[in-house]
Design a protein around this motif. Structure first.
Motif, PDB file in Angstrom:
ATOM      1  N   HIS A  48       0.822  -1.192   0.063  1.00  0.00           N
ATOM      2  CA  HIS A  48       0.011  -0.047  -0.059  1.00  0.00           C
ATOM      3  C   HIS A  48       0.805   1.053  -0.072  1.00  0.00           C
ATOM      4  N   ILE A  71      -2.295  -2.884 -10.394  1.00  0.00           N
ATOM      5  CA  ILE A  71      -2.697  -3.288  -9.133  1.00  0.00           C
ATOM      6  C   ILE A  71      -3.581  -4.628  -9.041  1.00  0.00           C
ATOM      7  N   GLY A 117      -9.489  -9.812  -7.149  1.00  0.00           N
ATOM      8  CA  GLY A 117      -9.803  -9.091  -8.159  1.00  0.00           C
ATOM      9  C   GLY A 117     -10.354  -7.746  -7.899  1.00  0.00           C
ATOM     10  N   GLN A 118     -11.201  -7.657  -7.024  1.00  0.00           N
ATOM     11  CA  GLN A 118     -11.668  -6.359  -6.527  1.00  0.00           C
ATOM     12  C   GLN A 118     -12.554  -5.915  -7.884  1.00  0.00           C
ATOM     13  N   LEU A 119     -13.282  -6.560  -8.486  1.00  0.00           N
ATOM     14  CA  LEU A 119     -14.041  -5.889  -9.914  1.00  0.00           C
ATOM     15  C   LEU A 119     -15.173  -5.242  -9.237  1.00  0.00           C
ATOM     16  N   VAL A 120     -15.832  -4.301 -10.254  1.00  0.00           N
ATOM     17  CA  VAL A 120     -16.866  -3.674  -9.910  1.00  0.00           C
ATOM     18  C   VAL A 120     -18.095  -4.733 -10.163  1.00  0.00           C
ATOM     19  N   ARG A 179      -7.315  -5.810 -16.723  1.00  0.00           N
ATOM     20  CA  ARG A 179      -7.628  -4.237 -16.208  1.00  0.00           C
ATOM     21  C   ARG A 179      -6.213  -3.651 -15.774  1.00  0.00           C
ATOM     22  N   LEU A 223     -12.150   0.419 -17.433  1.00  0.00           N
ATOM     23  CA  LEU A 223     -12.189   1.591 -16.236  1.00  0.00           C
ATOM     24  C   LEU A 223     -10.997   2.408 -16.072  1.00  0.00           C
ATOM     25  N   PRO A 224      -9.814   1.995 -16.033  1.00  0.00           N
ATOM     26  CA  PRO A 224      -8.647   2.810 -15.903  1.00  0.00           C
ATOM     27  C   PRO A 224      -8.755   3.855 -16.968  1.00  0.00           C
ATOM     28  N   LEU A 281      -5.173  -7.497  -6.746  1.00  0.00           N
ATOM     29  CA  LEU A 281      -5.511  -8.130  -5.380  1.00  0.00           C
ATOM     30  C   LEU A 281      -5.986  -9.541  -5.448  1.00  0.00           C
TER      31      LEU A 281
END
Lengths: 226, 203
Positions: free
Chosen positions: A49, A87, A92-95, A154, A106-107, A89
């Motif tokens: 982080h 990044i 995945g932390q997808l929307v 992504r 998105l980016p 994780l």
């Protein structure tokens, strides 16, 4: 010797009174893969982080691509991350509500990209990770491995010069893990990105050029593996 | 290095003769092709083993070839040799892990020979690096995508190294903890640690 893409100098950070990082210094050059390992709670994720500019350390200095993050305001840091940093994780932390295509775009969209062009680039990125047929699926409709590959697509869509991955294959089966690691390693080996790989898995750490092992927030051991 | 030495040399040589009669050099070459990550068989070991196979009736000498070079003795497996190989394949190998290996011996010696936990920790950390380097080499080698035998042999080596590494990790933990302190708790984000939302990683 290349200038470091990622650099931490004397970084310390605590949560409440619990020290998470203590006087940690680390540099990663372009094209280098560094595995950050260590037991649970040793500060691996906090290091990531801080290095990614998501957390401002209480002491020390963090730089990305030669830019001192302490001297950048939040907007400038966000722009730097969006354009130069990928990044990934563990989950995945997808929307959740967006199809994979828009998740991957998105980016570019957040950086003011044209919608049609961003989607075209996202479709190409999905093809590179073998997900061209799942572009319209939302994350809940695909497997964990597919979602993670979309997250990698992504992260890679801006051809970032720095990649951070926090346990990127911990939730995947061996085949899915091989695919995701292959994509990340290619970005470093062929694309020249600096890759910081946080992992507790020794078979993943062994892919790196260098291992940095943390214990109770400090570097316990550092070893060149290549 | 994948070690085949623990495999019975007798049965390994019988297996290498199974496709047809071979002289010692061919047996060695075939072994090294079957186990490319292993220490190559020494010629002396090959000829000594083939001699024992003949003595025990498991192989026989079928001809002597010259082929413009040194005289070479050609060996073939006998029916008794085939039966022995069949029995060996049918019988499960003894599970490993019944005795201390070198990495355990070195750690115990470092601890017990009055060198203390700090010295033992250094032994273990150096060993971790050696294991990771070997694992990196093995994972970077080509050829296992198309050859299932090679893939399996290599995965066996990698997973054994991984098992050793887990033990080494535990050893470092034990040697780094004050006496009677509990093991590291399961991973949990520390209080106050930033939570990454779905969008934040792209901002």
């Amino acid at each position: 010797m290349n200038a470091p893409a990622v650099e931490l100098v004397g970084v310390s950070h605590s949560y409440a009174r619990t020290p998470a990082l203590q006087h940690v210094s680390l540099s990663v050059v372009p094209g280098e893969v560094v595995a950050v390992t260590g037991p649970s709670g040793c500060g691996k994720s906090t290091l990531l982080h801080v290095a990614a500019g998501l957390l401002r350390p209480q002491e020390g200095r963090a730089s990305l691509l030669g830019q001192d993050l302490h001297h950048l305001d939040e907007t400038a840091r966000a722009v730097l991350r969006r354009r130069e940093v990928g990044i990934v994780l563990q989950y995945g932390q997808l929307v959740p509500d967006l199809p994979l295509l828009d998740n991957v775009a998105l980016p570019l969209l957040l950086d003011g990209g044209d919608l049609a062009q961003s989607r075209t680039a996202a479709q190409e990125a999905l093809e590179r990770v073998g997900l061209q047929d799942a572009a319209q699926a939302v994350p809940a409709e695909v497997s964990g491995g597919q979602a993670q590959r979309a997250a990698v697509a992504r992260a890679l869509i801006t051809s970032p010069r720095v990649l951070f991955a926090d346990e990127p294959v911990a939730s995947l089966d061996p085949a899915g893990a091989r695919q995701v690691l292959g994509l990340l390693m290619s970005a470093a080996r062929l694309g020249g990105a600096a890759l910081v790989l946080v992992t507790h898995d020794n078979t993943v750490a062994a892919l790196a050029d260098r291992e940095v092992r943390l214990r109770t927030g400090s570097i316990e051991h550092e070893a060149v593996l290549r | 290095m994948v070690h085949t030495q623990s495999m019975s040399l007798t049965e390994l040589h019988l297996a290498l003769l199974l496709p047809g009669p071979r002289h010692g050099y061919e047996v060695k070459k075939e072994h090294d092709a079957w186990f490319p990550d292993a220490k190559p068989l020494a010629f002396g070991q090959v000829y000594a083993t083939l001699g024992r196979l003949v003595r025990d009736g498991l192989a026989e000498v079928v001809e002597t070839r010259t082929e413009g070079g040194p005289e070479r003795t050609v060996y073939a497996v006998t029916d008794a040799g085939r039966q022995r190989l069949e029995e060996w394949l049918t019988e499960p190998a003894p599970p490993a892990g019944t005795g201390p290996e070198d990495i355990v011996r070195k750690t115990v010696v470092a601890l017990r020979a009055a060198r203390g936990e700090g010295a033992a920790r250094q032994v273990v950390l150096r060993q971790r690096t050696a294991h990771l380097r070997r694992m990196r080499e093995l994972q970077g080698l080509d050829g296992a995508d198309t050859d299932v035998a090679l893939h399996l042999a290599r995965r066996h080596a990698v997973l054994h190294l991984d098992a050793d590494l887990r033990w080494l990790d535990e050893a470092v933990d034990s040697l780094s903890r004050p006496a009677n302190a509990p093991a590291t708790p399961p991973d949990a984000p520390p209080a106050g640690a930033p939570e990454l939302g779905p969008l934040e990683e792209t901002r």
